[in-house]
Each structure stands twice: as C-alpha cells, then as structure tokens.
Design an enzyme around this catalytic site. Structure first.
Site, PDB file in Angstrom:
ATOM      1  N   ASP A 106       0.794  -1.234   0.000  1.00  0.00           N
ATOM      2  CA  ASP A 106       0.000   0.000   0.000  1.00  0.00           C
ATOM      3  C   ASP A 106       0.828   1.286   0.000  1.00  0.00           C
ATOM      4  OD1 ASP A 106       0.796   0.246   2.733  1.00  0.00           O
ATOM      5  OD2 ASP A 106      -1.019  -0.744   3.452  1.00  0.00           O
ATOM      6  N   HIS A 121       6.790  -7.527  -1.013  1.00  0.00           N
ATOM      7  CA  HIS A 121       5.830  -8.001  -2.016  1.00  0.00           C
ATOM      8  C   HIS A 121       5.544  -6.978  -3.114  1.00  0.00           C
ATOM      9  CE1 HIS A 121       4.043 -11.296   0.860  1.00  0.00           C
ATOM     10  NE2 HIS A 121       5.129 -11.701   0.235  1.00  0.00           N
ATOM     11  N   CYS A 133       8.307  -7.373 -22.070  1.00  0.00           N
ATOM     12  CA  CYS A 133       8.764  -6.885 -23.383  1.00  0.00           C
ATOM     13  C   CYS A 133      10.059  -6.086 -23.271  1.00  0.00           C
ATOM     14  CB  CYS A 133       7.683  -6.020 -24.038  1.00  0.00           C
ATOM     15  SG  CYS A 133       7.523  -4.377 -23.293  1.00  0.00           S
ATOM     16  N   CYS A 155       4.595  -2.264 -25.498  1.00  0.00           N
ATOM     17  CA  CYS A 155       4.216  -3.241 -26.533  1.00  0.00           C
ATOM     18  C   CYS A 155       2.701  -3.386 -26.691  1.00  0.00           C
ATOM     19  CB  CYS A 155       4.826  -4.608 -26.185  1.00  0.00           C
ATOM     20  SG  CYS A 155       4.065  -5.386 -24.740  1.00  0.00           S
ATOM     21  N   ASN A 217       0.252  -8.037  17.829  1.00  0.00           N
ATOM     22  CA  ASN A 217      -0.888  -8.514  17.043  1.00  0.00           C
ATOM     23  C   ASN A 217      -1.992  -8.865  18.042  1.00  0.00           C
ATOM     24  OD1 ASN A 217      -2.645 -10.153  15.417  1.00  0.00           O
ATOM     25  ND2 ASN A 217      -0.945 -10.634  14.066  1.00  0.00           N
TER      26      ASN A 217
HETATM   27  P1  OAD Z   1      -3.151 -11.173   7.003  1.00  0.00           P
HETATM   28  O1  OAD Z   1      -4.449 -10.586   6.579  1.00  0.00           O
HETATM   29  O2  OAD Z   1      -2.915 -12.613   6.703  1.00  0.00           O
HETATM   30  O3  OAD Z   1      -2.991 -10.985   8.561  1.00  0.00           O
HETATM   31  C1  OAD Z   1      -3.262  -9.756   9.180  1.00  0.00           C
HETATM   32  C2  OAD Z   1      -2.890  -9.885  10.635  1.00  0.00           C
HETATM   33  O4  OAD Z   1      -3.058  -8.616  11.222  1.00  0.00           O
HETATM   34  C3  OAD Z   1      -3.756 -10.881  11.424  1.00  0.00           C
HETATM   35  O5  OAD Z   1      -2.899 -11.749  12.156  1.00  0.00           O
HETATM   36  C4  OAD Z   1      -4.545  -9.970  12.380  1.00  0.00           C
HETATM   37  O6  OAD Z   1      -4.739 -10.592  13.662  1.00  0.00           O
HETATM   38  C5  OAD Z   1      -3.608  -8.785  12.504  1.00  0.00           C
HETATM   39  N1  OAD Z   1      -4.259  -7.500  12.842  1.00  0.00           N
HETATM   40  C6  OAD Z   1      -5.510  -7.050  12.553  1.00  0.00           C
HETATM   41  N2  OAD Z   1      -5.688  -5.808  13.009  1.00  0.00           N
HETATM   42  C7  OAD Z   1      -4.513  -5.432  13.601  1.00  0.00           C
HETATM   43  C8  OAD Z   1      -4.051  -4.247  14.253  1.00  0.00           C
HETATM   44  N3  OAD Z   1      -4.846  -3.162  14.397  1.00  0.00           N
HETATM   45  N4  OAD Z   1      -2.777  -4.229  14.730  1.00  0.00           N
HETATM   46  C9  OAD Z   1      -1.976  -5.313  14.593  1.00  0.00           C
HETATM   47  N5  OAD Z   1      -2.349  -6.458  13.994  1.00  0.00           N
HETATM   48  C10 OAD Z   1      -3.598  -6.520  13.487  1.00  0.00           C
HETATM   49  O7  OAD Z   1      -2.009 -10.232   6.384  1.00  0.00           O
HETATM   50  P2  OAD Z   1      -0.499 -10.579   6.057  1.00  0.00           P
HETATM   51  O8  OAD Z   1       0.100 -11.461   7.084  1.00  0.00           O
HETATM   52  O9  OAD Z   1       0.166  -9.285   5.767  1.00  0.00           O
HETATM   53  O10 OAD Z   1       0.445 -11.438  -0.157  1.00  0.00           O
HETATM   54  O11 OAD Z   1      -0.666 -11.384   4.709  1.00  0.00           O
HETATM   55  C11 OAD Z   1       0.455 -11.859   4.061  1.00  0.00           C
HETATM   56  C12 OAD Z   1       0.279 -11.854   2.591  1.00  0.00           C
HETATM   57  O12 OAD Z   1      -0.916 -12.556   2.228  1.00  0.00           O
HETATM   58  C13 OAD Z   1       0.057 -10.484   1.962  1.00  0.00           C
HETATM   59  O13 OAD Z   1       1.251  -9.757   1.773  1.00  0.00           O
HETATM   60  C14 OAD Z   1      -0.571 -10.832   0.660  1.00  0.00           C
HETATM   61  C15 OAD Z   1      -1.580 -11.826   1.170  1.00  0.00           C
HETATM   62  O14 OAD Z   1      -2.065 -12.704   0.290  1.00  0.00           O
HETATM   63  C16 OAD Z   1       0.348 -11.470  -1.480  1.00  0.00           C
HETATM   64  O15 OAD Z   1      -0.564 -10.925  -2.074  1.00  0.00           O
HETATM   65  C17 OAD Z   1       1.456 -12.227  -2.152  1.00  0.00           C
END
Ligand code: OAD
Length: 250
Positions: A106, A121, A133, A155, A217
């Site tokens: 983001d 990522h 290309c 392209c 978390n």
């Molecule tokens: P997830 O959506 O899997 O996990 C988000 C985490 O944030 C969860 O463990 C929640 O408990 C926690 N959470 C929620 N609100 C919060 C807050 N206010 N403060 C702290 N923690 C909070 O997201 P990621 O682990 O980032 O990849 O996901 C990993 C990857 O999966 C992403 O980069 C993306 C996705 O598919 C790709 O697209 C390749």
C-alpha cells in the site's frame, strides 16, 4: 506478564537497541481502513487473495484480477498512515539503524516518511509488462484506472500489478536485503498472520540469529518469539513511544 509490563519490557529493549528491524503485514494498515487478508475483518469482495493473486488467475481472467486490484487501489488512495506507521517513521529517523521489511503493497510506510523500507511483495502503485517486453516497470497512481486491464506503453500487451503473486519468487536483492536486516538486536513482527512464505520465515530466522523478537498482534501467531503483545499496532506502538519519548513537563 501483564500488558503494561510487556510494553515496558519492549521499550527498555528498544532503548538499548542499536539495530532494529520491523516486519510488517496487513494488520498495521487496518486502522487506516485497509482490510486485512485474513481474520474476522479480512478482505472479502467475494475473493480470497490466493484465488486472485496468482499468475494462473491473471492468465485466465486478467480483467477480474485487475478489478480486484483497482478496488483495493481506490481504498488505499483514500487511506492515510495511522499512528503505527507514524511511530515507525519517527524511529526510523531517530534510532541509529532501522529497516522496515513490509509485506504490504500500500505504500503507507513511505507516505508516513519512514526511512529504510524494503517492499517484500512490491507495490500496488507500480505496473509492469506481463509479456516482459523489456519496458521497465512504471508508476501509475490513477484511481480508478481508466482502462481495465491496463496496457503496457511499450508493446500494448497486458500490464500487470507490480506485486509478488503466490507461486512467484521474491526478487533476490530484496530477499538479500531483508535477510541481512535480521542480524539485529530487536526484531518486531507487527500485524502479520505469519502464514505466507517466505515472509513468514523471516521472524524465525531473526530468532535463530539471536535477536530479541517481539510480536504485536491482537491475535499473536508467530512461533518462538520472545514476547507476544496481544494488542493493536497503533495502540501498542503509541504506548511504547510515549515511554521512549516522554513529554517534557511544563
Ligand atoms: P493477514 O491478513 O494474513 O494478517 C493480518 C494480521 O493482522 C492478522 O494476524 C490480524 O490478527 C492482525 N491485525 C488485525 N488488526 C490489527 C491491528 N490493528 N494491529 C496489529 N495487527 C492486526 O495479512 P499478512 O500477514 O500481511 O500477499 O498477509 C500476508 C500476505 O498474504 C500479503 O502480503 C498478501 C496476502 O495474500 C500477497 O498478495 C502475495
């Protein structure tokens, strides 16, 4: 340990730290209004990331994949960095050696002014040619995009989002920079479900290399960490910062 003593313990570790590495995931942007991928408030729009964020999905149906990214780009464009991003930005400028390795695409760490961000990522604001290309990746921050799917200016083939999809390798330079940063005194794991590899392996490697590893978390999930603080990133980091930088009484 109680929540308060956890906060104090992390603050004293940070006071003594020379090298800090922060691994962030979608949870750090939750308070900015950007849905996470997993968990109760996880991303919906009827799709899971694993269904759409793949080369196979793009080959099959590029328009649907782009509609999903365009929808996320619109949400992100309206969002602002929250207190968690702000505190990390302050630390990145105040502490001697800080690296923030983020799985988020983001750009909110950069918008908060954070130095030393490694985008594990990629970025949702970059596009590249899906035919490779030879055209260099380019930035495009228009929301919504005027044409879906967008085209490569080189392209006229299909453009793709400049992000890493499931099944794709992490850029070797990015991987090397991230792994080098794991030789640190303190490693914070903030707002990630720690289920997507290889990103999820970074925290375990920091543990192995002897860093003090703390997770922030509301639903901690990383294994082997030294301290798991069950709280929201924007609240926990704000509390820790208030201990590191107490306001001067009048
Ligand atoms: P997830 O959506 O899997 O996990 C988000 C985490 O944030 C969860 O463990 C929640 O408990 C926690 N959470 C929620 N609100 C919060 C807050 N206010 N403060 C702290 N923690 C909070 O997201 P990621 O682990 O980032 O990849 O996901 C990993 C990857 O999966 C992403 O980069 C993306 C996705 O598919 C790709 O697209 C390749």
């Amino acid at each position: 340990m109680s929540f308060d003593s956890d906060i104090h313990s992390l603050a004293s570790r940070l006071k003594a730290a020379r090298r800090l590495t922060v691994l962030t995931g979608a949870g750090i942007s939750a308070a900015s209004g950007i849905p996470t991928f997993r968990g109760p408030d996880g991303l919906s729009r009827n799709f899971r990331a694993e269904q759409l964020a793949t080369p196979e999905a793009f080959a099959r149906d590029p328009k649907t994949v782009w509609e999903w990214y365009d929808w996320r780009r619109q949400i992100i464009a309206r969002a602002k960095p929250n207190r968690a991003h702000e505190v990390l930005a302050v630390w990145s400028r105040r502490l001697p050696d800080v690296t923030v390795v983020t799985q988020n695409v983001d750009g909110l760490h950069e918008r908060a002014g954070t130095k030393g961000v490694v985008r594990f990522h990629g970025s949702i604001w970059e596009l590249s040619c899906s035919n490779a290309c030879g055209r260099e990746a380019w930035s495009d921050d228009r929301v919504p995009l005027p044409e879906l799917p967008p085209r490569c200016p080189g392209c006229s083939g299909l453009a793709r989002p400049g992000v890493v999809w499931f099944g794709e390798a992490i850029n070797l330079d990015i991987l090397a920079r991230s792994r080098r940063a794991l030789d640190c005194d303190v490693c914070l794991v903030v707002g990630t479900s720690s289920v997507v590899y290889p990103a999820a392996a970074l925290a375990a490697e920091a543990v192995e290399r002897g860093a003090f590893v703390a997770e922030i978390n509301p639903e901690p999930g990383a294994s082997g960490v030294d301290l798991a603080i069950a709280g929201k990133a924007e609240e926990v980091l704000d509390r820790v910062e208030s201990l590191l930088s107490p306001s001067i009484p009048p």
